[in-house]
Motif scaffolding. Structure first.
Motif, short mmCIF file in Angstrom:
data_model
loop_
_atom_site.label_atom_id
_atom_site.label_comp_id
_atom_site.label_asym_id
_atom_site.label_seq_id
_atom_site.Cartn_x
_atom_site.Cartn_y
_atom_site.Cartn_z
N CYS A 164 0.84 -1.21 0.00
CA CYS A 164 0.00 0.00 0.00
C CYS A 164 0.87 1.25 0.00
O CYS A 164 0.63 2.20 -0.77
CB CYS A 164 -0.92 -0.02 1.22
SG CYS A 164 -2.08 1.37 1.28
N THR A 201 -7.70 -5.87 2.59
CA THR A 201 -7.11 -6.19 1.29
C THR A 201 -8.13 -6.81 0.35
O THR A 201 -9.13 -7.40 0.77
CB THR A 201 -5.93 -7.16 1.43
OG1 THR A 201 -6.39 -8.38 2.04
CG2 THR A 201 -4.82 -6.56 2.27
N ALA A 210 -5.14 -4.55 -3.92
CA ALA A 210 -5.66 -3.28 -3.38
C ALA A 210 -5.65 -3.35 -1.86
O ALA A 210 -5.87 -4.41 -1.28
CB ALA A 210 -7.07 -2.98 -3.89
N SER A 226 -5.12 4.45 1.30
CA SER A 226 -5.60 3.46 0.35
C SER A 226 -4.78 3.54 -0.93
O SER A 226 -4.34 4.62 -1.33
CB SER A 226 -7.08 3.65 0.05
OG SER A 226 -7.32 4.91 -0.56
N TYR A 228 -3.77 0.90 -4.77
CA TYR A 228 -4.00 -0.33 -5.51
C TYR A 228 -2.86 -0.55 -6.50
O TYR A 228 -2.09 0.37 -6.81
CB TYR A 228 -5.34 -0.28 -6.26
CG TYR A 228 -5.48 0.94 -7.15
CD1 TYR A 228 -4.96 0.95 -8.44
CD2 TYR A 228 -6.13 2.08 -6.68
CE1 TYR A 228 -5.08 2.06 -9.25
CE2 TYR A 228 -6.25 3.20 -7.48
CZ TYR A 228 -5.73 3.19 -8.77
OH TYR A 228 -5.84 4.30 -9.56
N GLY A 238 -9.43 -0.92 -6.85
CA GLY A 238 -9.48 0.02 -5.73
C GLY A 238 -10.90 0.33 -5.32
O GLY A 238 -11.24 0.31 -4.13
#
Length: 335
Positions: A164, A201, A210, A226, A228, A238
């Protein structure tokens, strides 16, 4: 008490980011409000830092004593980001609800207004039917190519958080100042290691594609980070993870899903309410001059387009990185 006033967060801020030798949690007064802050190294209350989106006033019924039992000491004259109110957004045109004077809005989803998950989907459809339809189409393509995606709410694989962070840095051409700060990363990973940061996840064929990282505190979810895998972005991984996380939050009975600071377009699409976050009190003179200039530029850009503002922000970050890079390459001074 909100998460940013909790012992958990304030300890990480003082110990891991500021590397304070001593710290204590105390209640401070500011123009009729009471806030809970951490005081480091025997006298400096901390009001800013990474992942520290805002400060909320303590409820009026809280006595002038720290909830942990330490007596309140003194006052603060200024807070850079204090939640001053919460307003409901219009269902059809949520962005029109933003007051022009707002310094930093923090969009919020309040789940109690929806009797069912389908009621929330109806709100999203009213805002943009095409987005939900497009996502369902991408999900079918994703499933045809890889099989059913697997959602995990609390994934304890440390590699997921690392992915991430790497993907998020890659989204910023100029670099991500917070995520490339070793002290900020130490703080974030300590919160994850101690179980306070929840990493969710989405996996395809066992591979993480993601990630969402957030805090869960007293039935509120705070959406911190966040990103992806750009290699499979065409499948909408995402957004698929976000929708599954939102539904999971709703079905867990969370009170709210806090999208935190920022006016990115996706936050308006999902939010039902807005926390107005303002500077409060009297800032030091140097900060007052700087903030006034920055606020004027930001308001002009925001009036034109939020996207334009964030593009300009990326350019500023890129410039700072170039300056730091040149400074690091200079030879040492000779006497």
């Amino acid at each position: 008490m909100d998460f940013f006033a909790s012992d958990i967060f304030l300890t990480a801020l003082a110990r891991d980011y500021h590397r304070a030798s001593t710290y204590a949690f105390k209640t401070y007064a500011l123009e009729g409000q009471q806030v809970r802050l951490v005081e480091i190294d025997g006298g400096r209350p901390v009001t800013d830092g990474p992942f520290y989106d805002y400060v909320k006033p303590l409820p009026a019924e809280v006595p002038a004593q720290d909830p942990a039992g330490s007596p309140s000491q003194g006052t603060v004259s200024y807070l850079p980001r204090l939640v001053t109110s919460v307003i409901a957004l219009q269902d059809r045109d949520p962005e029109s609800s933003l007051p022009l004077f707002a310094q930093e809005p923090a969009p919020l989803i309040v789940w109690e207004r929806f009797s069912t998950w389908e009621d929330y989907l109806a709100l999203l459809s009213g805002r943009s039917r095409n987005l939900l339809a497009a996502q369902r189409k991408k999900l079918r393509r994703m499933t045809d190519a890889f099989g059913d995606p697997v959602f995990t709410f609390d994934d304890r694989d440390p590699a997921a958080l690392d992915s991430c962070i790497g993907w998020k840095i890659g989204q910023y051409e100029g670099g991500h100042e917070t995520l490339e700060d070793p002290r900020a990363l130490l703080m974030l990973k300590a919160l994850y290691r101690d179980g306070h940061l929840v990493v969710s996840t989405l996996r395809l064929e066992g591979r993480c594609v993601a990630v969402h990282a957030g805090f869960v505190w007293e039935d509120d979810y705070l959406d911190v980070l966040s990103a992806y895998d750009p290699a499979v972005a065409v499948y909408g991984v995402g957004r698929e993870l976000r929708m599954r996380l939102l539904e999971h939050s709703y079905r867990l009975g969370h009170r709210s899903f806090d999208l935190l600071l920022g006016t990115e377009s996706y936050k308006w699409y999902y939010a039902t309410h807005l926390q107005l976050v303002e500077s409060y009190g009297t800032p030091p003179l140097a900060r007052r001059v700087r903030d006034t200039a920055q606020r004027a530029v930001k308001q002009r850009l925001m009036a034109l387009s939020p996207q334009l503002f964030y593009r300009a922000k990326k350019l500023v970050i890129a410039g700072r990185r170039q300056v730091r890079g040149r400074a690091g390459s200079l030879p040492p001074n000779r006497v």
